[in-house]
Design a protein around this motif. Structure first.
Motif, PDB file in Angstrom:
ATOM      1  N   ARG A 153     -60.055 -47.891 -52.049  1.00  0.00           N
ATOM      2  CA  ARG A 153     -59.131 -46.836 -52.508  1.00  0.00           C
ATOM      3  C   ARG A 153     -59.816 -45.471 -52.447  1.00  0.00           C
ATOM      4  O   ARG A 153     -59.234 -44.479 -52.001  1.00  0.00           O
ATOM      5  N   ASN A 154     -61.058 -45.415 -52.882  1.00  0.00           N
ATOM      6  CA  ASN A 154     -61.814 -44.165 -52.858  1.00  0.00           C
ATOM      7  C   ASN A 154     -61.998 -43.671 -51.419  1.00  0.00           C
ATOM      8  O   ASN A 154     -61.849 -42.482 -51.135  1.00  0.00           O
ATOM      9  N   ARG A 155     -62.292 -44.588 -50.502  1.00  0.00           N
ATOM     10  CA  ARG A 155     -62.462 -44.202 -49.097  1.00  0.00           C
ATOM     11  C   ARG A 155     -61.166 -43.646 -48.518  1.00  0.00           C
ATOM     12  O   ARG A 155     -61.171 -42.648 -47.786  1.00  0.00           O
ATOM     13  N   GLU A 156     -60.038 -44.303 -48.839  1.00  0.00           N
ATOM     14  CA  GLU A 156     -58.750 -43.836 -48.316  1.00  0.00           C
ATOM     15  C   GLU A 156     -58.392 -42.464 -48.887  1.00  0.00           C
ATOM     16  O   GLU A 156     -57.891 -41.599 -48.165  1.00  0.00           O
ATOM     17  N   GLN A 157     -58.662 -42.258 -50.157  1.00  0.00           N
ATOM     18  CA  GLN A 157     -58.392 -40.944 -50.756  1.00  0.00           C
ATOM     19  C   GLN A 157     -59.264 -39.864 -50.111  1.00  0.00           C
ATOM     20  O   GLN A 157     -58.806 -38.745 -49.866  1.00  0.00           O
ATOM     21  N   THR A 158     -60.500 -40.195 -49.817  1.00  0.00           N
ATOM     22  CA  THR A 158     -61.391 -39.236 -49.162  1.00  0.00           C
ATOM     23  C   THR A 158     -60.886 -38.908 -47.760  1.00  0.00           C
ATOM     24  O   THR A 158     -60.876 -37.744 -47.350  1.00  0.00           O
ATOM     25  N   ARG A 159     -60.446 -39.927 -47.021  1.00  0.00           N
ATOM     26  CA  ARG A 159     -59.896 -39.687 -45.682  1.00  0.00           C
ATOM     27  C   ARG A 159     -58.693 -38.752 -45.752  1.00  0.00           C
ATOM     28  O   ARG A 159     -58.549 -37.841 -44.934  1.00  0.00           O
ATOM     29  N   GLU A 160     -57.813 -38.991 -46.727  1.00  0.00           N
ATOM     30  CA  GLU A 160     -56.611 -38.159 -46.858  1.00  0.00           C
ATOM     31  C   GLU A 160     -56.977 -36.714 -47.226  1.00  0.00           C
ATOM     32  O   GLU A 160     -56.388 -35.770 -46.708  1.00  0.00           O
ATOM     33  N   ARG A 161     -57.957 -36.539 -48.105  1.00  0.00           N
ATOM     34  CA  ARG A 161     -58.406 -35.175 -48.437  1.00  0.00           C
ATOM     35  C   ARG A 161     -58.947 -34.460 -47.208  1.00  0.00           C
ATOM     36  O   ARG A 161     -58.660 -33.283 -46.988  1.00  0.00           O
ATOM     37  N   LEU A 162     -59.711 -35.172 -46.387  1.00  0.00           N
ATOM     38  CA  LEU A 162     -60.250 -34.579 -45.168  1.00  0.00           C
ATOM     39  C   LEU A 162     -59.138 -34.218 -44.179  1.00  0.00           C
ATOM     40  O   LEU A 162     -59.165 -33.148 -43.562  1.00  0.00           O
ATOM     41  N   ARG A 163     -58.144 -35.110 -44.039  1.00  0.00           N
ATOM     42  CA  ARG A 163     -57.009 -34.812 -43.154  1.00  0.00           C
ATOM     43  C   ARG A 163     -56.284 -33.553 -43.625  1.00  0.00           C
ATOM     44  O   ARG A 163     -55.923 -32.691 -42.813  1.00  0.00           O
ATOM     45  N   ALA A 164     -56.043 -33.458 -44.930  1.00  0.00           N
ATOM     46  CA  ALA A 164     -55.336 -32.297 -45.480  1.00  0.00           C
ATOM     47  C   ALA A 164     -56.124 -31.012 -45.244  1.00  0.00           C
ATOM     48  O   ALA A 164     -55.547 -29.987 -44.873  1.00  0.00           O
ATOM     49  N   ARG A 179     -58.240 -30.448 -42.857  1.00  0.00           N
ATOM     50  CA  ARG A 179     -58.194 -30.143 -41.427  1.00  0.00           C
ATOM     51  C   ARG A 179     -56.869 -29.490 -41.047  1.00  0.00           C
ATOM     52  O   ARG A 179     -56.818 -28.603 -40.195  1.00  0.00           O
ATOM     53  N   ARG A 180     -55.766 -29.956 -41.689  1.00  0.00           N
ATOM     54  CA  ARG A 180     -54.460 -29.343 -41.414  1.00  0.00           C
ATOM     55  C   ARG A 180     -54.451 -27.882 -41.851  1.00  0.00           C
ATOM     56  O   ARG A 180     -53.911 -27.023 -41.160  1.00  0.00           O
ATOM     57  N   VAL A 181     -55.061 -27.597 -42.984  1.00  0.00           N
ATOM     58  CA  VAL A 181     -55.121 -26.215 -43.464  1.00  0.00           C
ATOM     59  C   VAL A 181     -55.900 -25.356 -42.485  1.00  0.00           C
ATOM     60  O   VAL A 181     -55.472 -24.255 -42.128  1.00  0.00           O
ATOM     61  N   PHE A 182     -57.038 -25.841 -42.009  1.00  0.00           N
ATOM     62  CA  PHE A 182     -57.829 -25.072 -41.045  1.00  0.00           C
ATOM     63  C   PHE A 182     -57.075 -24.884 -39.734  1.00  0.00           C
ATOM     64  O   PHE A 182     -57.157 -23.828 -39.109  1.00  0.00           O
ATOM     65  N   ALA A 183     -56.335 -25.889 -39.305  1.00  0.00           N
ATOM     66  CA  ALA A 183     -55.565 -25.768 -38.068  1.00  0.00           C
ATOM     67  C   ALA A 183     -54.504 -24.687 -38.220  1.00  0.00           C
ATOM     68  O   ALA A 183     -54.276 -23.883 -37.310  1.00  0.00           O
ATOM     69  N   LYS A 184     -53.850 -24.638 -39.383  1.00  0.00           N
ATOM     70  CA  LYS A 184     -52.846 -23.603 -39.625  1.00  0.00           C
ATOM     71  C   LYS A 184     -53.496 -22.226 -39.627  1.00  0.00           C
ATOM     72  O   LYS A 184     -52.939 -21.266 -39.095  1.00  0.00           O
ATOM     73  N   GLN A 185     -54.673 -22.130 -40.233  1.00  0.00           N
ATOM     74  CA  GLN A 185     -55.360 -20.845 -40.270  1.00  0.00           C
ATOM     75  C   GLN A 185     -55.731 -20.393 -38.865  1.00  0.00           C
ATOM     76  O   GLN A 185     -55.615 -19.215 -38.532  1.00  0.00           O
ATOM     77  N   ASP A 186     -56.176 -21.323 -38.024  1.00  0.00           N
ATOM     78  CA  ASP A 186     -56.515 -20.989 -36.640  1.00  0.00           C
ATOM     79  C   ASP A 186     -55.274 -20.508 -35.890  1.00  0.00           C
ATOM     80  O   ASP A 186     -55.331 -19.542 -35.125  1.00  0.00           O
ATOM     81  N   ALA A 187     -54.151 -21.183 -36.098  1.00  0.00           N
ATOM     82  CA  ALA A 187     -52.911 -20.787 -35.421  1.00  0.00           C
ATOM     83  C   ALA A 187     -52.475 -19.408 -35.884  1.00  0.00           C
ATOM     84  O   ALA A 187     -52.046 -18.570 -35.080  1.00  0.00           O
TER      85      ALA A 187
END
Length: 103
Positions: free
Chosen positions: A54-65, A67-75
């Motif tokens: 569960r902890n690993r999955e939550q960490t993966r989701e935080r990292l995905r989120a 990355r999405r923020v950085f992608a929006k900032q780049d755009a």
């Protein structure tokens, strides 16, 4: 008042009334570091594989989120660069206002 000895350094202290059941070490850096168990989480995770997954999955989701923020900032940065370029070009190539001196 009754005195006690710290577990790590052995110094004598008078326990605080509110924390007398919990106070085991003094505030010195050495004692505070020795109080922490460095293997606590490793020992906890071994018999709790569901917690670990569960902890690993939550960490993966935080990292995905993130990355999405950085992608929006780049755009956004790319479109802002385009707007700035347009405005600079407009100013450079605009016809200067001709002011006719009077008098």
């Amino acid at each position: 008042m009754r005195t006690r000895h710290y577990m790590i350094c052995g110094e004598v202290f008078v326990p605080d009334a509110c924390t007398r059941g919990f106070q085991k070490v003094c505030g010195k850096d050495f004692c505070r570091r020795a109080r922490n168990d460095p293997t606590y989480w490793r020992d906890y995770r071994a018999p709790h594989p569901a917690y670990t997954e569960r902890n690993r999955e939550q960490t993966r989701e935080r990292l995905r989120a993130s990355r999405r923020v950085f992608a929006k900032q780049d755009a956004m940065a790319g479109s802002i660069d385009g707007i700035v370029t347009f405005l600079i070009g407009r100013e450079v190539f605009a016809k200067p206002n001709v002011m006719v001196p009077t008098g």
